[in-house]
Motif scaffolding. Structure first.
Motif, PDB file in Angstrom:
ATOM      1  N   GLY A  18       0.816  -1.211   0.000  1.00 50.42           N
ATOM      2  CA  GLY A  18       0.000   0.000   0.000  1.00 50.42           C
ATOM      3  C   GLY A  18       0.845   1.254   0.000  1.00 50.42           C
ATOM      4  O   GLY A  18       0.568   2.214  -0.725  1.00 50.42           O
ATOM      5  N   ARG A  21       2.604   1.682  -3.446  1.00 49.25           N
ATOM      6  CA  ARG A  21       1.622   2.144  -4.436  1.00 49.25           C
ATOM      7  C   ARG A  21       1.254   3.607  -4.187  1.00 49.25           C
ATOM      8  O   ARG A  21       1.092   4.380  -5.126  1.00 49.25           O
ATOM      9  N   LEU A  22       1.135   3.979  -2.937  1.00 46.31           N
ATOM     10  CA  LEU A  22       0.812   5.358  -2.582  1.00 46.31           C
ATOM     11  C   LEU A  22       1.892   6.307  -3.069  1.00 46.31           C
ATOM     12  O   LEU A  22       1.597   7.421  -3.540  1.00 46.31           O
ATOM     13  N   ALA A  30      -6.417   6.059  -7.094  1.00 49.45           N
ATOM     14  CA  ALA A  30      -5.489   4.960  -6.810  1.00 49.45           C
ATOM     15  C   ALA A  30      -4.762   5.212  -5.494  1.00 49.45           C
ATOM     16  O   ALA A  30      -4.488   4.275  -4.737  1.00 49.45           O
ATOM     17  N   ARG A  31      -4.456   6.461  -5.187  1.00 51.58           N
ATOM     18  CA  ARG A  31      -3.821   6.792  -3.909  1.00 51.58           C
ATOM     19  C   ARG A  31      -4.766   6.522  -2.741  1.00 51.58           C
ATOM     20  O   ARG A  31      -4.342   6.057  -1.690  1.00 51.58           O
ATOM     21  N   ALA A  34      -4.817   2.851  -2.227  1.00 51.19           N
ATOM     22  CA  ALA A  34      -3.555   2.429  -1.619  1.00 51.19           C
ATOM     23  C   ALA A  34      -3.514   2.787  -0.140  1.00 51.19           C
ATOM     24  O   ALA A  34      -3.012   2.018   0.685  1.00 51.19           O
ATOM     25  N   VAL A  37      -5.590   0.194   1.633  1.00 57.49           N
ATOM     26  CA  VAL A  37      -4.859  -1.074   1.766  1.00 57.49           C
ATOM     27  C   VAL A  37      -3.844  -0.968   2.901  1.00 57.49           C
ATOM     28  O   VAL A  37      -3.689  -1.896   3.703  1.00 57.49           O
ATOM     29  N   THR A  38      -3.165   0.164   3.001  1.00 56.83           N
ATOM     30  CA  THR A  38      -2.217   0.375   4.091  1.00 56.83           C
ATOM     31  C   THR A  38      -2.927   0.339   5.444  1.00 56.83           C
ATOM     32  O   THR A  38      -2.441  -0.276   6.398  1.00 56.83           O
TER      33      THR A  38
END
Length: 98
Positions: A18, A21-22, A30-31, A34, A37-38
């Motif tokens: 995450g 990707r961030l 998408a950020r 991410a 997900v983090t």
């Protein structure tokens, strides 16, 4: 390997993926995903820490439940803000096209 170790490995990988990707994408949606997900990786870490003993720790369980509620609210607010920001970039200033 026991179950708690697996949870910690999964949580660590989710957090790392995450964050990477961030840092690598420029798309705001998408950020936001991410960041979610983090956050889920951090919550899985708390679940693994709560399951260390025979009786689960109620404080860590309460933190996980609170974290889930905050994550849902944050995602909704973030989606609305992204939609407004992207809508401002599409509309020309003054609201009229020349």
């Amino acid at each position: 390997m026991d179950t708690i170790t697996w949870y910690l490995l999964i949580a660590t990988s989710m957090t790392v993926f995450g964050m990477v990707r961030l840092l690598l994408v420029r798309d705001m949606l998408a950020r936001l995903i991410a960041l979610d997900v983090t956050g889920i990786g951090v919550l899985v870490t708390l679940v693994a820490l709560a399951a260390r003993s025979e009786s689960t720790d109620p404080v860590l369980q309460a933190l996980v439940i609170t974290g889930l509620v905050i994550a849902v609210a944050f995602t909704g607010l973030g989606a609305v803000l992204i939609r407004r920001i992207e809508g401002q970039h599409e509309d020309p200033p003054g609201g009229e096209q020349s």
